[in-house]
Design an enzyme around this catalytic site. Structure first.
Site, mmCIF file in Angstrom:
data_model
loop_
_atom_site.group_PDB
_atom_site.id
_atom_site.type_symbol
_atom_site.label_atom_id
_atom_site.label_comp_id
_atom_site.label_asym_id
_atom_site.label_seq_id
_atom_site.Cartn_x
_atom_site.Cartn_y
_atom_site.Cartn_z
ATOM 1 C CG HIS A 120 33.771 -47.470 -23.345
ATOM 2 N ND1 HIS A 120 32.711 -46.767 -23.967
ATOM 3 C CD2 HIS A 120 33.488 -47.113 -22.212
ATOM 4 C CE1 HIS A 120 32.216 -46.029 -23.236
ATOM 5 N NE2 HIS A 120 32.701 -45.916 -22.144
ATOM 6 C CG ASN A 221 28.374 -34.491 -32.889
ATOM 7 O OD1 ASN A 221 27.680 -34.720 -33.787
ATOM 8 N ND2 ASN A 221 28.534 -35.354 -31.698
ATOM 9 N N PRO A 222 28.704 -33.168 -36.153
ATOM 10 C CG PRO A 222 27.873 -35.012 -37.684
ATOM 11 C CD PRO A 222 29.023 -34.701 -36.539
HETATM 12 N N1 APR Z 1 32.393 -36.938 -37.491
HETATM 13 C C1 APR Z 1 31.937 -36.374 -35.996
HETATM 14 N N2 APR Z 1 31.014 -37.029 -35.331
HETATM 15 C C2 APR Z 1 29.945 -37.877 -35.853
HETATM 16 C C3 APR Z 1 30.084 -38.260 -37.347
HETATM 17 C C4 APR Z 1 31.150 -37.755 -37.918
HETATM 18 N N3 APR Z 1 31.597 -37.958 -39.241
HETATM 19 N N4 APR Z 1 28.992 -38.720 -37.399
HETATM 20 C C5 APR Z 1 28.358 -39.012 -36.635
HETATM 21 N N5 APR Z 1 28.837 -38.458 -35.560
HETATM 22 C C6 APR Z 1 28.360 -38.020 -34.158
HETATM 23 C C7 APR Z 1 26.778 -38.333 -33.880
HETATM 24 O O1 APR Z 1 26.306 -37.339 -34.226
HETATM 25 C C8 APR Z 1 26.914 -38.696 -32.519
HETATM 26 O O2 APR Z 1 26.668 -37.667 -31.671
HETATM 27 O O3 APR Z 1 28.846 -39.064 -33.286
HETATM 28 C C9 APR Z 1 27.998 -39.599 -32.211
HETATM 29 C C10 APR Z 1 27.891 -40.805 -31.893
HETATM 30 O O4 APR Z 1 27.371 -41.414 -30.860
HETATM 31 P P1 APR Z 1 27.320 -42.730 -30.334
HETATM 32 O O5 APR Z 1 26.789 -43.716 -31.441
HETATM 33 O O6 APR Z 1 26.129 -42.571 -29.241
HETATM 34 O O7 APR Z 1 28.582 -43.137 -29.954
HETATM 35 P P2 APR Z 1 29.426 -42.726 -28.634
HETATM 36 O O8 APR Z 1 29.010 -41.511 -27.927
HETATM 37 O O9 APR Z 1 31.006 -43.119 -28.958
HETATM 38 O O10 APR Z 1 28.711 -43.873 -27.628
HETATM 39 C C11 APR Z 1 29.547 -43.937 -26.420
HETATM 40 O O11 APR Z 1 28.140 -46.017 -25.947
HETATM 41 O O12 APR Z 1 27.229 -47.656 -26.703
HETATM 42 C C12 APR Z 1 28.165 -47.256 -25.711
HETATM 43 O O13 APR Z 1 30.081 -48.317 -25.387
HETATM 44 C C13 APR Z 1 29.461 -47.765 -26.473
HETATM 45 O O14 APR Z 1 31.729 -46.450 -26.537
HETATM 46 C C14 APR Z 1 30.031 -46.401 -26.866
HETATM 47 C C15 APR Z 1 29.436 -45.330 -26.022
#
Ligand code: APR
Length: 252
Positions: A120, A221-222
């Site tokens: 990304h 993932n939590p």
């Molecule tokens: N350790 C592991 N996972 C965690 C933690 C942690 N300490 N804290 C939160 N999470 C998990 C949440 O439960 C959730 O499933 O991280 C995930 C974050 O999800 P998103 O915010 O949706 O992030 P992501 O999946 O990276 O989003 C994908 O979407 O918005 C676009 O381009 C952006 O790259 C991003 C993409």
């Protein structure tokens, strides 16, 4: 030691080729809010999904530029956490190890990971919105005088808008990186999926593709994610805590 960690380590012990897909969760313990976390202060009233699009930028370029500057400042202050370091350490154990990330920060690199596949883009980079000199027209922001009241700054080549070099919703991913990621997942013995909601395509399909080709899937993932039901092993908790434990379990 936790049973799930032991199971995950057992899969990894026999693996030659490992692919890892990380998302915003891996940087959370570094103080970078995940994309879907509620924003604080000034930005609380904006929905990130409505700012991270070319349409939003065309409608209000100053708002979107300033929001990304805010995110850049957050990332600048952040340092890698034990989860990032554990992944850099893990890479040394396997003949083939591909770290794929949806994150636009450079915390994996700061922790020592190399050849990270950024699906990304890169928040620290800036480019011309129109890619006026070809894709991508990157511009070194440090060479440009920025007037905070008059953002985004103009492209030094065409005078039109500059923007962060990240992939927005409704935009296509960089082809080279996507190919590398797909090949790594399709040929992996084990795929680790860490800190991603699995809501955003095509990244979310990569682990499923690997699983169809026979890879074992380990999720960290939590919470529940869209990929949880595909996982062979679920490590439920924060990656900054569980990844170091996984590395330790491999050394036993
Ligand atoms: N350790 C592991 N996972 C965690 C933690 C942690 N300490 N804290 C939160 N999470 C998990 C949440 O439960 C959730 O499933 O991280 C995930 C974050 O999800 P998103 O915010 O949706 O992030 P992501 O999946 O990276 O989003 C994908 O979407 O918005 C676009 O381009 C952006 O790259 C991003 C993409």
């Amino acid at each position: 030691m936790d049973e799930a960690i032991i199971q995950a380590a057992a899969h990894l012990k026999t693996a030659q080729k490992v692919a890892v897909l990380t998302g915003a969760g891996v940087s959370k313990e570094s103080g970078v809010p995940t994309f879907r976390d509620a924003m604080e202060g000034l930005w609380a009233k904006f929905d990130p999904q409505e700012l991270a699009t070319p349409m939003a930028f065309k409608k209000n370029p100053k708002l979107v530029w300033d929001w990304y500057q805010y995110r850049r400042d957050l990332v600048k202050r952040a340092a890698p956490n034990p989860g990032h370091f554990a992944l850099a350490h893990l890479a040394k154990r396997f003949p083939v190890f591909t770290l794929i990330t949806q994150n636009v920060d450079d915390l994996h690199e700061q922790a020592g990971s190399t050849d990270v596949v950024h699906l990304h883009g890169n928040l620290a980079q800036t480019k011309c919105f129109f890619d006026c000199q070809g894709y991508p027209t990157l511009v070194d922001l440090t060479t440009i005088q920025i007037d905070p009241d008059n953002t985004p700054p103009p492209c030094p080549h065409c005078g039109r808008w500059l923007r962060p070099n990240v992939v927005w919703f409704h935009e296509i991913l960089p082809q080279h990186e996507l190919n590398l990621a797909a090949t790594a997942c399709e040929t992996a013995d084990v795929i680790l999926v860490i800190g991603t909601s699995g809501l955003v395509e095509p990244a979310a399909s990569l682990p499923k593709l690997g699983k169809l080709k026979g890879a074992k899937l380990i999720e960290v993932n939590p919470d529940y994610s869209m990929l949880t039901r595909h996982a062979d092993v679920k490590l439920e908790g924060a990656s900054g805590v569980l990844l170091p434990q996984l590395v330790e379990a491999l050394d036993v």
